[in-house]
Scaffold this active site. Structure first.
Site, PDB file in Angstrom:
ATOM      1  CG  HIS B  94      -1.981   1.038   1.194  1.00 35.47           C
ATOM      2  ND1 HIS B  94      -3.010   1.023   0.281  1.00 35.47           N
ATOM      3  CD2 HIS B  94      -2.169   2.156   1.941  1.00 35.47           C
ATOM      4  CE1 HIS B  94      -3.792   2.073   0.479  1.00 35.47           C
ATOM      5  NE2 HIS B  94      -3.305   2.772   1.478  1.00 35.47           N
ATOM      6  N   PRO B 138       1.451  -2.047   5.439  1.00 33.10           N
ATOM      7  CG  PRO B 138       3.558  -2.372   6.276  1.00 33.10           C
ATOM      8  CD  PRO B 138       2.138  -2.708   6.538  1.00 33.10           C
ATOM      9  CD  GLU B 139       2.170  -7.827   3.986  1.00 30.93           C
ATOM     10  OE1 GLU B 139       1.679  -8.774   3.349  1.00 30.93           O
ATOM     11  OE2 GLU B 139       2.800  -7.983   5.048  1.00 30.93           O
ATOM     12  CG  MET B 140      -3.230  -6.689   0.011  1.00 30.36           C
ATOM     13  SD  MET B 140      -3.904  -8.378  -0.046  1.00 30.36           S
ATOM     14  CE  MET B 140      -5.429  -8.103  -0.948  1.00 30.36           C
TER      15      MET B 140
END
Lengths: 233, 233
Positions: B94, B138-140
């Protein structure tokens, strides 16, 4: 009492009809209701429609593999489920960059009726415009050669390009990617109650909306904002 | 000359056979060849397979609408066309954030054979693991509630959840999103020549590969790296 109501209603209808004629006399135009007339209006003789080309254009429009990151498609910023836009003040592109000119994404819906494309009107039509965001660094950041290579590695796409451009020996080209997308975008036409009103359906706009239109005409807005889609040209 | 060649070839075959037995004696295991045996091995009794659940899991795995940005799917970092990974040193999520622990994305292929999930083994299975990246900032970067809301607005998904979880009154839940994805991931099994070799096909590995395996066993690598998939457990 009932008689008065009927009188009032008749007056309103008559006003609606007059207003519609007035609006048209000031250059406001409706999206054609007849399919043949509409098709002729949105067609590009240099990029004729075919069901195969439209299907291919739709596939490409939604495909993030046309971007360097593999994450961003045309639909990312021109989201067809969100009115053809992304709902943010400045478009977000490659590496989450905000548009450096702080521009938001214009809608693709009815963009075929724009006399020029891009905010500054630097592009003549949708086939030309579609080449821009794919390559723009802060948008999809893809170079033409890689875009073509990616598409050419997908057998389903190769077959679809052959069907969409049947006379070409090597149909998978960057120009044809943009042509297919442009053809698809030309079909994104959404007739509104306003168009129905201009076509003579006096009930298509309510009283408040009709008063707004009257004001729009009276104040001279139509001097610049006329044609199909009001503010389009 | 021909006789010597035959002798050499026979010796090589015999060596292959012995090597296979040696490797197995040190704990290396092949992916089962029989479908029923494999299915039992990869199944989770708490999340039984069904064609409908696997189809749903596949849809969700590829769907970027499970992310806050609408851009990132499971497949973004665990790309099934790229060996189940993204090919970058630290996963990008993200807002184009690099993984804050500088971790790269482990492959999903054959991950069902891992005794624990995540690099630090903090997750017991794929159904549990699948909940993590969807929510990780920090991912989805998606919260559970919004993920469920998004899925629930799509009629095709609602129907698919009803088919995948037929006994549940309200099947569109975050746990079921992860269950469907986990079930799909369990099927991402890719038997390799190495497995065929352990099953007795002595030609499945060439001479250099067999020498590598001999070295792997001789040096004691198998003390830690054994089971199915060599380094898996």
């Amino acid at each position: 009492m009932r008689f008065m109501f009927i009188l009032f209603f008749a007056a309103a209808c008559s006003w609606g009809n007059e207003l519609s004629e007035l609006a048209k006399s000031r250059g406001l135009k409706a999206i054609p209701q007849q399919k043949a007339e509409l098709e002729q209006l949105i067609a590009n003789p240099a990029n004729p429609f075919s069901p195969e080309k439209l299907e291919l254009g739709k596939m490409l429009y939604f495909d993030p593999r046309l971007s360097k990151s593999g994450l961003i498609s045309c639909n990312t910023c021109h989201n067809l489920a969100l009115g053809g836009v992304d709902g943010v003040a400045a478009a977000i592109g490659h590496q989450w960059a905000a548009n450096p000119h702080h521009l938001n994404s214009p809608t693709v819906y009815n963009s075929v009726f724009n006399i020029k494309q891009f905010w500054d009107g630097r592009s003549p039509d949708l086939e030309d415009q579609a080449q821009g965001p794919i390559q723009a660094g802060p948008e999809m950041s893809m170079d033409q050669e890689t875009a073509v290579k990616v598409v050419a590695t997908i057998p389903e796409y190769v077959a679809a390009f052959q069907k969409a451009f049947p006379k070409e020996a090597n149909p998978v080209t960057f120009a044809n990617i943009a042509k297919a997308i442009g053809a698809f975008e030309r079909t994104l036409v959404t007739p509104a109650p306003f168009d129905a009103f201009l076509h003579g359906d006096e009930k298509a706009l309510n009283e408040q909306q009709q008063r707004g239109l009257q004001l729009f005409v009276d104040k001279g807005c139509t001097t610049c904002h006329n044609g199909i889609g009001v503010g389009a040209p």
